[in-house]
Design an enzyme around this catalytic site. Structure first.
Site, short mmCIF file in Angstrom:
data_model
loop_
_atom_site.label_atom_id
_atom_site.label_comp_id
_atom_site.label_asym_id
_atom_site.label_seq_id
_atom_site.Cartn_x
_atom_site.Cartn_y
_atom_site.Cartn_z
N ASP A 1 16.10 16.70 -8.59
CA ASP A 1 15.58 16.82 -9.59
C ASP A 1 16.02 16.53 -11.09
O ASP A 1 17.26 15.61 -11.42
CB ASP A 1 16.57 18.09 -10.17
CG ASP A 1 16.05 19.64 -9.45
OD1 ASP A 1 15.28 19.50 -8.57
OD2 ASP A 1 17.48 20.22 -8.42
N ASP B 1 18.61 10.42 -6.69
CA ASP B 1 18.87 11.40 -7.16
C ASP B 1 17.46 12.78 -7.27
O ASP B 1 16.39 11.60 -6.83
CB ASP B 1 19.45 12.18 -8.43
CG ASP B 1 19.31 13.28 -9.67
OD1 ASP B 1 19.72 14.22 -8.94
OD2 ASP B 1 17.93 13.27 -10.70
C1 XBP Z 1 20.02 19.39 -10.21
C2 XBP Z 1 19.95 20.64 -10.65
C3 XBP Z 1 20.29 21.51 -9.87
C4 XBP Z 1 18.82 22.37 -10.07
C5 XBP Z 1 18.88 24.13 -9.61
O1 XBP Z 1 20.40 18.55 -9.76
O2 XBP Z 1 21.81 20.99 -11.88
O3 XBP Z 1 20.64 22.80 -10.12
O4 XBP Z 1 18.94 22.50 -11.52
O5 XBP Z 1 18.85 23.64 -8.20
P1 XBP Z 1 20.09 17.26 -9.24
P2 XBP Z 1 20.31 24.73 -7.60
O6 XBP Z 1 19.70 16.29 -10.51
O7 XBP Z 1 21.31 16.69 -9.40
O8 XBP Z 1 19.25 16.68 -8.12
O9 XBP Z 1 19.75 26.03 -7.62
O10 XBP Z 1 19.46 24.55 -6.15
O11 XBP Z 1 21.63 24.34 -7.54
MG MG Z 2 18.75 15.13 -12.22
#
Ligand code: XBP
Ligand code: MG
Length: 259
Positions: free
Chosen positions: A15, A13
């Protein structure tokens, strides 16, 4: 399943897992709201609740619908606003504000050395993945992380399994040889829904979530001299998560699913 004691592939993953990015996302959302003359500002407490909805556009729509926020924006305006937010986030990341979490770079490099495929499966946009990995691993990151499943490449974002199914289709090994590394319950459910076993490293926004479906939960991947602590799952083989431990996660998951 292959029997060499290490996985065939690792799907990270982005973020919260590769790096603690959500405060940078929150700042970018708030700056974008200001630039679009919107009277909104998301506190970290509110943002923690909004993270239940993955994807920035979906999060803004949810904010308007669930919190009665005004003005009500149409889909095209939300898309414009989100494009602007993405460019602000990218700029901050390229300016060098973020670092990879402990153990991420070590695992990616040892996977490349051992012929283990590496990919990412994320709800954020491909542009943001590019910014983060270019800023931290350098321009050649795509050689180390050749599989990218991101954002709007699928219709339904996490916790739906779609993004993991897409990433699996781009790997040349079976789902049961793959370990996903996630930080959130939404991500965990997405991977499990696609038949992938999961190691969770909780992040600042997800630390209190329920990770019962994970094969293992560790506080961090760790590094030599920066030990990892197992919160649930098989005991570590070294002080940190390495390829052999991910192999043990696959083995433990197999026994768990047979039970
Ligand atoms: C986490 C999310 C993302 C970010 C914002 O993604 O939910 O939406 O908070 O990114 P992951 P965007 O943990 O799956 O990487 O504004 O580009 O959607
Ligand atoms: Mg995440």
């Amino acid at each position: 399943m292959q029997n060499r004691g290490i996985p065939g592939a690792i799907l990270f993953d982005v973020d919260g897992t590769l790096a603690e990015t959500e405060e940078a996302h929150r700042r970018a959302f708030n700056q974008a709201f200001q630039d679009f003359d919107l009277p909104w500002s998301w506190s970290s407490e509110l943002y923690g609740r909004l993270l239940a909805v993955t994807g920035g556009k979906e999060r803004i729509s949810h904010f308007i619908a669930a919190y009665g926020a005004n003005p009500v924006l149409d889909g095209a305006t939300i898309a414009d606003l989100h494009r602007h937010k993405t460019s602000l986030y990218e700029r901050e990341v390229f300016e060098g504000g973020l670092v990879l979490r402990d153990g991420v770079e070590r695992l990616i490099r040892s996977a490349a050395d051992a012929g283990v495929q590496v990919g990412v499966a994320t709800t954020t946009t491909k542009a943001n993945v590019d910014a983060l990995l270019t800023a931290t691993l350098g321009a050649a990151w795509e050689r180390m992380v050749p599989v990218v499943a991101a954002g709007d490449m699928v219709k339904a974002k996490k916790p739906a399994p779609d993004i993991y199914e897409l990433a699996l289709a781009r790997l040349d090994c079976a789902g049961e040889e793959v370990v996903a590394i996630e930080d959130s319950r939404n991500g965990l459910l997405s991977a499990v829904g696609a038949g992938v076993r999961v190691l969770v490293t909780p992040s600042s926004y997800t630390a209190g979530e329920d990770f019962i479906q994970a094969v293992a939960v560790v506080d961090r991947l760790g590094d030599p001299g920066v030990p990892s602590r197992v919160l649930s799952g098989p005991p570590l083989l070294e002080d940190f998560v390495d390829l052999a431990y991910l192999g043990a996660v696959l083995g433990a998951g197999e026994r768990g699913s047979a039970a």
